[in-house]
Write a protein that holds these residues in place. Structure first.
Motif, PDB file in Angstrom:
ATOM      1  N   ALA A   1       0.839  -1.206   0.000  1.00  0.00           N
ATOM      2  CA  ALA A   1       0.000   0.000   0.000  1.00  0.00           C
ATOM      3  C   ALA A   1       0.869   1.250   0.000  1.00  0.00           C
ATOM      4  CB  ALA A   1      -0.932  -0.007   1.204  1.00  0.00           C
ATOM      5  N   MET A   2       1.913   1.268   0.819  1.00  0.00           N
ATOM      6  CA  MET A   2       2.786   2.441   0.887  1.00  0.00           C
ATOM      7  C   MET A   2       3.530   2.623  -0.429  1.00  0.00           C
ATOM      8  SD  MET A   2       3.170   4.660   3.248  1.00  0.00           S
ATOM      9  CE  MET A   2       4.179   6.085   3.633  1.00  0.00           C
ATOM     10  N   ALA A   3       3.991   1.541  -1.015  1.00  0.00           N
ATOM     11  CA  ALA A   3       4.698   1.624  -2.296  1.00  0.00           C
ATOM     12  C   ALA A   3       3.768   2.141  -3.397  1.00  0.00           C
ATOM     13  CB  ALA A   3       5.257   0.259  -2.678  1.00  0.00           C
ATOM     14  N   ALA A   4       2.505   1.711  -3.362  1.00  0.00           N
ATOM     15  CA  ALA A   4       1.534   2.172  -4.356  1.00  0.00           C
ATOM     16  C   ALA A   4       1.275   3.663  -4.211  1.00  0.00           C
ATOM     17  CB  ALA A   4       0.228   1.385  -4.214  1.00  0.00           C
ATOM     18  N   ILE A   5       1.206   4.149  -2.965  1.00  0.00           N
ATOM     19  CA  ILE A   5       1.007   5.585  -2.730  1.00  0.00           C
ATOM     20  C   ILE A   5       2.215   6.364  -3.248  1.00  0.00           C
ATOM     21  CG2 ILE A   5       0.791   7.358  -0.945  1.00  0.00           C
ATOM     22  CD1 ILE A   5      -0.717   5.211   0.728  1.00  0.00           C
ATOM     23  N   ALA A   6       3.411   5.848  -2.993  1.00  0.00           N
ATOM     24  CA  ALA A   6       4.635   6.520  -3.435  1.00  0.00           C
ATOM     25  C   ALA A   6       4.704   6.592  -4.959  1.00  0.00           C
ATOM     26  CB  ALA A   6       5.855   5.793  -2.888  1.00  0.00           C
ATOM     27  N   GLU A   7       4.247   5.537  -5.623  1.00  0.00           N
ATOM     28  CA  GLU A   7       4.380   5.469  -7.082  1.00  0.00           C
ATOM     29  C   GLU A   7       3.263   6.201  -7.814  1.00  0.00           C
ATOM     30  OE1 GLU A   7       5.004   2.157 -10.660  1.00  0.00           O
ATOM     31  OE2 GLU A   7       4.824   1.502  -8.566  1.00  0.00           O
ATOM     32  N   HIS A   8       2.025   6.036  -7.330  1.00  0.00           N
ATOM     33  CA  HIS A   8       0.883   6.550  -8.084  1.00  0.00           C
ATOM     34  C   HIS A   8       0.091   7.635  -7.360  1.00  0.00           C
ATOM     35  CE1 HIS A   8       1.575   3.287 -10.870  1.00  0.00           C
ATOM     36  NE2 HIS A   8       1.427   2.387  -9.903  1.00  0.00           N
ATOM     37  N   GLY A   9       0.407   7.882  -6.091  1.00  0.00           N
ATOM     38  CA  GLY A   9      -0.377   8.855  -5.336  1.00  0.00           C
ATOM     39  C   GLY A   9      -1.573   8.199  -4.671  1.00  0.00           C
ATOM     40  N   LEU A  10      -2.109   8.876  -3.700  1.00  0.00           N
ATOM     41  CA  LEU A  10      -3.192   8.311  -2.905  1.00  0.00           C
ATOM     42  C   LEU A  10      -4.498   8.234  -3.672  1.00  0.00           C
ATOM     43  CD1 LEU A  10      -3.727   7.186  -0.108  1.00  0.00           C
ATOM     44  CD2 LEU A  10      -4.196   9.492   0.678  1.00  0.00           C
ATOM     45  N   ALA A  11      -4.711   9.163  -4.600  1.00  0.00           N
ATOM     46  CA  ALA A  11      -5.978   9.206  -5.330  1.00  0.00           C
ATOM     47  C   ALA A  11      -6.231   7.926  -6.123  1.00  0.00           C
ATOM     48  CB  ALA A  11      -6.009  10.415  -6.259  1.00  0.00           C
ATOM     49  N   LYS A  12      -5.150   7.270  -6.546  1.00  0.00           N
ATOM     50  CA  LYS A  12      -5.301   6.064  -7.370  1.00  0.00           C
ATOM     51  C   LYS A  12      -5.283   4.774  -6.550  1.00  0.00           C
ATOM     52  CE  LYS A  12      -3.465   8.086 -11.612  1.00  0.00           C
ATOM     53  NZ  LYS A  12      -2.487   7.950 -12.719  1.00  0.00           N
ATOM     54  N   LEU A  13      -5.167   4.917  -5.219  1.00  0.00           N
ATOM     55  CA  LEU A  13      -5.159   3.724  -4.383  1.00  0.00           C
ATOM     56  C   LEU A  13      -6.592   3.272  -4.120  1.00  0.00           C
ATOM     57  CD1 LEU A  13      -3.439   1.755  -2.610  1.00  0.00           C
ATOM     58  CD2 LEU A  13      -3.938   3.284  -0.694  1.00  0.00           C
ATOM     59  N   THR A  14      -6.939   2.115  -4.639  1.00  0.00           N
ATOM     60  CA  THR A  14      -8.257   1.532  -4.390  1.00  0.00           C
ATOM     61  C   THR A  14      -8.083   0.151  -3.777  1.00  0.00           C
ATOM     62  OG1 THR A  14      -8.401   0.452  -6.562  1.00  0.00           O
ATOM     63  CG2 THR A  14      -9.196   2.739  -6.399  1.00  0.00           C
ATOM     64  N   MET A  15      -9.108  -0.301  -3.077  1.00  0.00           N
ATOM     65  CA  MET A  15      -9.043  -1.637  -2.487  1.00  0.00           C
ATOM     66  C   MET A  15      -8.940  -2.692  -3.586  1.00  0.00           C
ATOM     67  SD  MET A  15      -9.004  -0.973   0.706  1.00  0.00           S
ATOM     68  CE  MET A  15      -9.585  -2.178   1.900  1.00  0.00           C
ATOM     69  N   ALA A  16      -9.645  -2.479  -4.686  1.00  0.00           N
ATOM     70  CA  ALA A  16      -9.606  -3.445  -5.790  1.00  0.00           C
ATOM     71  C   ALA A  16      -8.213  -3.495  -6.418  1.00  0.00           C
ATOM     72  CB  ALA A  16     -10.647  -3.081  -6.835  1.00  0.00           C
ATOM     73  N   GLY A  17      -7.626  -2.304  -6.653  1.00  0.00           N
ATOM     74  CA  GLY A  17      -6.300  -2.258  -7.258  1.00  0.00           C
ATOM     75  C   GLY A  17      -5.234  -2.834  -6.351  1.00  0.00           C
ATOM     76  N   LEU A  18      -5.334  -2.520  -5.060  1.00  0.00           N
ATOM     77  CA  LEU A  18      -4.365  -3.058  -4.101  1.00  0.00           C
ATOM     78  C   LEU A  18      -4.510  -4.570  -4.004  1.00  0.00           C
ATOM     79  CD1 LEU A  18      -2.182  -2.452  -1.994  1.00  0.00           C
ATOM     80  CD2 LEU A  18      -4.000  -2.107  -0.309  1.00  0.00           C
ATOM     81  N   GLY A  19      -5.757  -5.033  -3.967  1.00  0.00           N
ATOM     82  CA  GLY A  19      -5.996  -6.476  -3.918  1.00  0.00           C
ATOM     83  C   GLY A  19      -5.416  -7.190  -5.126  1.00  0.00           C
ATOM     84  N   LYS A  20      -5.533  -6.567  -6.296  1.00  0.00           N
ATOM     85  CA  LYS A  20      -4.991  -7.164  -7.521  1.00  0.00           C
ATOM     86  C   LYS A  20      -3.477  -7.311  -7.432  1.00  0.00           C
ATOM     87  CE  LYS A  20      -5.229  -6.701 -12.550  1.00  0.00           C
ATOM     88  NZ  LYS A  20      -5.728  -5.889 -13.684  1.00  0.00           N
ATOM     89  N   GLN A  21      -2.798  -6.277  -6.881  1.00  0.00           N
ATOM     90  CA  GLN A  21      -1.345  -6.352  -6.730  1.00  0.00           C
ATOM     91  C   GLN A  21      -0.942  -7.483  -5.784  1.00  0.00           C
ATOM     92  OE1 GLN A  21      -0.768  -1.771  -6.118  1.00  0.00           O
ATOM     93  NE2 GLN A  21       1.215  -2.648  -6.614  1.00  0.00           N
ATOM     94  N   LEU A  22      -1.785  -7.744  -4.798  1.00  0.00           N
ATOM     95  CA  LEU A  22      -1.467  -8.738  -3.773  1.00  0.00           C
ATOM     96  C   LEU A  22      -2.011 -10.126  -4.090  1.00  0.00           C
ATOM     97  CD1 LEU A  22      -2.280  -6.428  -0.777  1.00  0.00           C
ATOM     98  CD2 LEU A  22      -0.049  -7.487  -1.132  1.00  0.00           C
ATOM     99  N   GLY A  23      -2.793 -10.225  -5.158  1.00  0.00           N
ATOM    100  CA  GLY A  23      -3.429 -11.497  -5.465  1.00  0.00           C
ATOM    101  C   GLY A  23      -4.554 -11.815  -4.496  1.00  0.00           C
ATOM    102  N   MET A  24      -5.227 -10.778  -4.014  1.00  0.00           N
ATOM    103  CA  MET A  24      -6.342 -10.932  -3.080  1.00  0.00           C
ATOM    104  C   MET A  24      -7.538 -10.166  -3.637  1.00  0.00           C
ATOM    105  SD  MET A  24      -4.255 -10.044   0.435  1.00  0.00           S
ATOM    106  CE  MET A  24      -5.674 -10.184   1.520  1.00  0.00           C
ATOM    107  N   SER A  25      -8.713 -10.481  -3.127  1.00  0.00           N
ATOM    108  CA  SER A  25      -9.896  -9.731  -3.520  1.00  0.00           C
ATOM    109  C   SER A  25     -10.041  -8.502  -2.619  1.00  0.00           C
ATOM    110  CB  SER A  25     -11.148 -10.604  -3.395  1.00  0.00           C
ATOM    111  OG  SER A  25     -11.414 -10.872  -2.027  1.00  0.00           O
ATOM    112  N   ALA A  26     -10.777  -7.496  -3.113  1.00  0.00           N
ATOM    113  CA  ALA A  26     -11.056  -6.317  -2.293  1.00  0.00           C
ATOM    114  C   ALA A  26     -11.824  -6.717  -1.039  1.00  0.00           C
ATOM    115  CB  ALA A  26     -11.846  -5.293  -3.104  1.00  0.00           C
ATOM    116  N   GLY A  27     -12.713  -7.711  -1.187  1.00  0.00           N
ATOM    117  CA  GLY A  27     -13.478  -8.187  -0.037  1.00  0.00           C
ATOM    118  C   GLY A  27     -12.590  -8.799   1.028  1.00  0.00           C
ATOM    119  N   HIS A  28     -11.545  -9.484   0.580  1.00  0.00           N
ATOM    120  CA  HIS A  28     -10.599 -10.093   1.523  1.00  0.00           C
ATOM    121  C   HIS A  28      -9.877  -9.004   2.309  1.00  0.00           C
ATOM    122  CE1 HIS A  28      -7.810 -13.843   1.970  1.00  0.00           C
ATOM    123  NE2 HIS A  28      -8.200 -13.355   3.130  1.00  0.00           N
ATOM    124  N   LEU A  29      -9.464  -7.941   1.614  1.00  0.00           N
ATOM    125  CA  LEU A  29      -8.799  -6.834   2.297  1.00  0.00           C
ATOM    126  C   LEU A  29      -9.731  -6.171   3.307  1.00  0.00           C
ATOM    127  CD1 LEU A  29      -6.847  -5.077  -0.597  1.00  0.00           C
ATOM    128  CD2 LEU A  29      -5.852  -6.192   1.409  1.00  0.00           C
TER     129      LEU A  29
END
Length: 205
Positions: free
Chosen positions: A20-48
């Motif tokens: 999550a921190m790396a995603a904020i550093a690279e793309h900014g907070l506005a683009k951080l979504t639960m779905a996008g973060l879950g995709k990076q981690l191989g998890m669902s947004a619901g799991h997060l």
């Protein structure tokens, strides 16, 4: 008969926060979504959401994780032998002050501050994160007074004042306000600190 599906193990909590921190550093907070973060981690947004409850809580936990790491660096810097109280304050201020435009830690701080009025949980979490910064600076000021490097005065009050100054210079730096530079901001912080802390005859930097 279909074979049972293999359940994917949950990612370790620290890995989620680091991504999550790396995603904020690279793309900014506005683009951080639960779905996008879950995709990076191989998890669902619901799991997060199951583990963190909400995006607000994920942001708070990410900030807490980041601050824990920075706290280790702060304690190491303040504990270096042979440094004067003023040198230790300079090290403290360097760690506190935003690095520059887009500093992920400070962008996250600003976001958490903005969400805290609507959430008692976030406000309490924020206070818990800020408390060590306040305690360490107040202890540093008390030590500087005891050594004769700082003039006597209320340590807690002056620590709160200096942190407000550092906050005030860090936010414009983090959001990239035109004309704001880290070097000049750091110099102004030092000037304010000298006026607040140093004996009258030693306020020239």
């Amino acid at each position: 008969m279909a074979e049972p599906r293999t359940r994917r193990p949950a990612r370790p909590r620290e890995e989620v926060l680091a991504v999550a921190m790396a995603a904020i550093a690279e793309h900014g907070l506005a683009k951080l979504t639960m779905a996008g973060l879950g995709k990076q981690l191989g998890m669902s947004a619901g799991h997060l959401l199951y583990y963190f409850g909400s995006k607000d809580q994920l942001l708070l936990e990410t900030l807490r994780w980041s601050e824990d790491q920075l706290g280790e660096r702060r304690r190491a810097a303040l504990g270096q032998p042979g440094l004067s109280a003023w040198q230790r304050f300079a090290a403290y201020a360097q760690l506190y002050l935003a690095d520059g435009p887009g500093d992920p830690r400070w962008i996250l701080w600003v976001e958490v501050w903005g969400r805290s009025p609507a959430s008692e949980e976030i406000r309490q979490g924020q206070l818990a994160i800020e408390a060590p910064w306040q305690a360490d600076l107040a202890a540093l000021i008390e030590d500087g007074v005891a050594r004769g490097e700082f003039r006597p005065g209320p340590a807690e009050e002056r620590a709160a004042q200096l942190r407000a100054v550092l906050d005030g210079f860090s936010v414009p730096l983090a959001i990239g306000l035109p004309g704001v530079a880290r070097e000049s901001s750091a110099a102004q912080v030092r000037a304010v600190a000298a006026a607040l802390l140093k004996p009258a005859a030693a306020t020239t930097l």
